[in-house]
Design an enzyme around this catalytic site. Sequence first.
Site, short mmCIF file in Angstrom:
data_model
loop_
_atom_site.label_atom_id
_atom_site.label_comp_id
_atom_site.label_asym_id
_atom_site.label_seq_id
_atom_site.Cartn_x
_atom_site.Cartn_y
_atom_site.Cartn_z
N HIS A 1 0.92 -1.15 -0.17
CA HIS A 1 -0.01 -0.11 -0.03
C HIS A 1 0.93 1.24 0.05
O HIS A 1 1.49 1.64 0.88
CB HIS A 1 -0.80 0.07 1.08
N HIS B 1 -3.60 -0.38 -5.75
CA HIS B 1 -4.45 0.82 -5.87
C HIS B 1 -3.52 1.99 -6.42
O HIS B 1 -3.62 2.92 -5.45
CB HIS B 1 -5.60 1.07 -4.95
N ASP C 1 -10.58 -3.71 -4.73
CA ASP C 1 -10.24 -3.06 -3.38
C ASP C 1 -11.46 -2.83 -2.54
O ASP C 1 -11.55 -2.06 -1.65
CB ASP C 1 -9.74 -1.58 -3.75
#
Lengths: 425, 312
Positions: A180, A233, A306
Amino acid sequence: MSSIFFQNVRLIDPASGRDSMGSLLVEDGLITAIDPKDPPKNARLIEGNGAVLCPGLVDMRARFDEPGAEYRENIDSGAQAAVAGGITTLALLPDTDPAIDNPALVHYIRRRGEETGLVSIHPYGALTKGCAGGDMAEIGLLKQAGAIGFTDGARAIADTKQMRNLLAYSGFLDTVIILHPEDPSLAKGGCATASPQAVKMGLPQIPACAEAMMVARDLRLAALTGARIHFSHISTGEALSLIAAAKQQGIRVTCDTAPPYFAMTEADIGDFRTYAKLSPPLRQEADRRAILAGLADGTIDAIASDHSPADADDKRLPFAQARAGGTGLVTLLGVTLQAGLPLLDALRLLTIAPARLLGLPAGTLSIGAAADLCLFAPEEEWVVTAGSLPGRAQNTPFDGQTLKGRIHRTFYHGREVFTAEGLSA
Amino acid sequence: MSPTHHIPHLLGIEGMTEKDITPFLDLAESYALLSRSRNAPRDVLQGRTVINLFFEDSTRTRTSFELAAKRLGADVVNMTVATSSVNKGETLLDTASTLNAMHCDLLVIRHAQSGAPALLSQKVEASVVNAGDGMHEHPTQALLDGLTIRRHFGRLSGLKIAICGDIAHSRVARSDIHLLRAMGNDIHLAGPPTLLPNALGTLEGVTLHHNIDDALKAADVAMCLRVQRERMGSGLVPSAREYFSLFGLDRRRLALAKPGALVMHPGPMNRGVEIASAVADSPQSVISEQVEMGVAVRMAVLDRLSRMKNPA
């Protein structure tokens, strides 16, 4: 022997590059023939009327809050939402409560997934104990237990030396580290991308470069250690440029994005809409366009849902206090179809690409493969309505939107696990 | 202080050739036999003073050096200095001047800092023996490992030697690698990437493995190094059970080595971490013999340095 014969379907198999009308035969849970002329006796006949038949979608990033917060989403409710979205293979994040940092918990998630009988569920293992960013989890033992990659989920590793050690250690395990990318100290307390709008709204902000900074650091460490890393993401053009350059240099890096980052912008949080509060936060228009470009030029390797469940109480709060995250399983295909990619390319990012990235035997229509299939009508519209979506969590950022690509049926190992309303079972 | 370039020291194995190493091993072998028959010559170091200067806790090595010196008739003084008060270079040099004034002949030093014995050797008139400095060298351990291997195979060359464990933090590994390379062996190092520096793979005759099974295949010697408990959960290795599962020397893995392959460990062992008890206590284990050869090697080192300093 149970068999299903699909006729008049547009077969799209990104793994082989096929996109043309045809037929397909499933026997005993496996794809046994492509373009057979006639159905065998006793076969169930499914008339496609030109709908697309493609591999069941592979979602490489979803969170079900089991164990620990099943009231948001458990493995059963999440699996139901997944098949309603055409998804038959899922990789689950490990930052649950407790975190998946123990071989017994990896076995637990896998068994719970098998019990659903709806989808293949593959757990990621915790990268650090408790996904707390400190001591290394037992990633060798977790891998032996079946963890398909390692991540701390929604948390980034703040300590650079620790990150280096984690990447070095993982290097010999032939696995992938899912990251992340967001500088934790810059992101702390923030809930919106730094911008004139966020200033006007009076929200605590995170500069967009918090993503590129972490990407830059971790690319250097991947080069140093030889580890294989994957950024989740990705939401900014700056981070994408760094990743594209690193790929050129031969650094072992891949990345995904999620539908909100190419379909929405910070404008969508305008009325303090907490359903559009995501992590990372929605960006400005220039970044949204950069993500679309990254999808088109191949810098982005996959699209993931996600999926981050929240219940009403999590979201019915002042914006800064509301829980970040949105659901994404049911809308994954429909929003992806908005990206303007050729259908074959869009489906590649949702099937074979993430499957190969994780080393999973899924995402293809080849003979002998498990019959995990999604039948959808690319032009048929449906309206996203929070409150009446499959699954427990209803916090979709796409509430009220009309999407194309209505899913008619989903098959898992040859069994029909989802049928759209109005269709005969 | 007078120039000390003529004083012989044993600071490390690096740079030593077969010709430098073999005389130590030959002499040590004879001392091993004499020690066994309780006939060590008490007059070799008679009238000489040996100071064991230990800045780091050690029981085994200090006792081994003390016994070695006593068996040769030296006067031995043990100085154990609390670690906390002495990791500053200034203090070390002050200690050097103090010792120099006492006119000792042989100074055995262990220090947590790499290079401390070398620094001391520039300032004293005694012969300095490095008994382990930081992550740098432990030359007498390498000599005793070499002697143990040579006694079993009749040679110390052309052997496949697997060294497994925490190579990165090990002075034993570094000295062993230097010695075994100088003697002409095929060295295979194994450990997780966090404990195995890539740079060692650039040395000729050294191969790195992250899979211990590959290192052990057809090995003549399986040497385990201690993986300190402090490394566990420190970010380098997640846990003792994971280490043992992936890298521990157990019976199954030992079976990959040649039949009768030697099992070695410099001690102290972490049973169930780097080595299974069943292996450590097996007939193939020469761990106790390593300790025995340790005394003999240290006798040889003290004797030879003393003779090189004071030729008859």
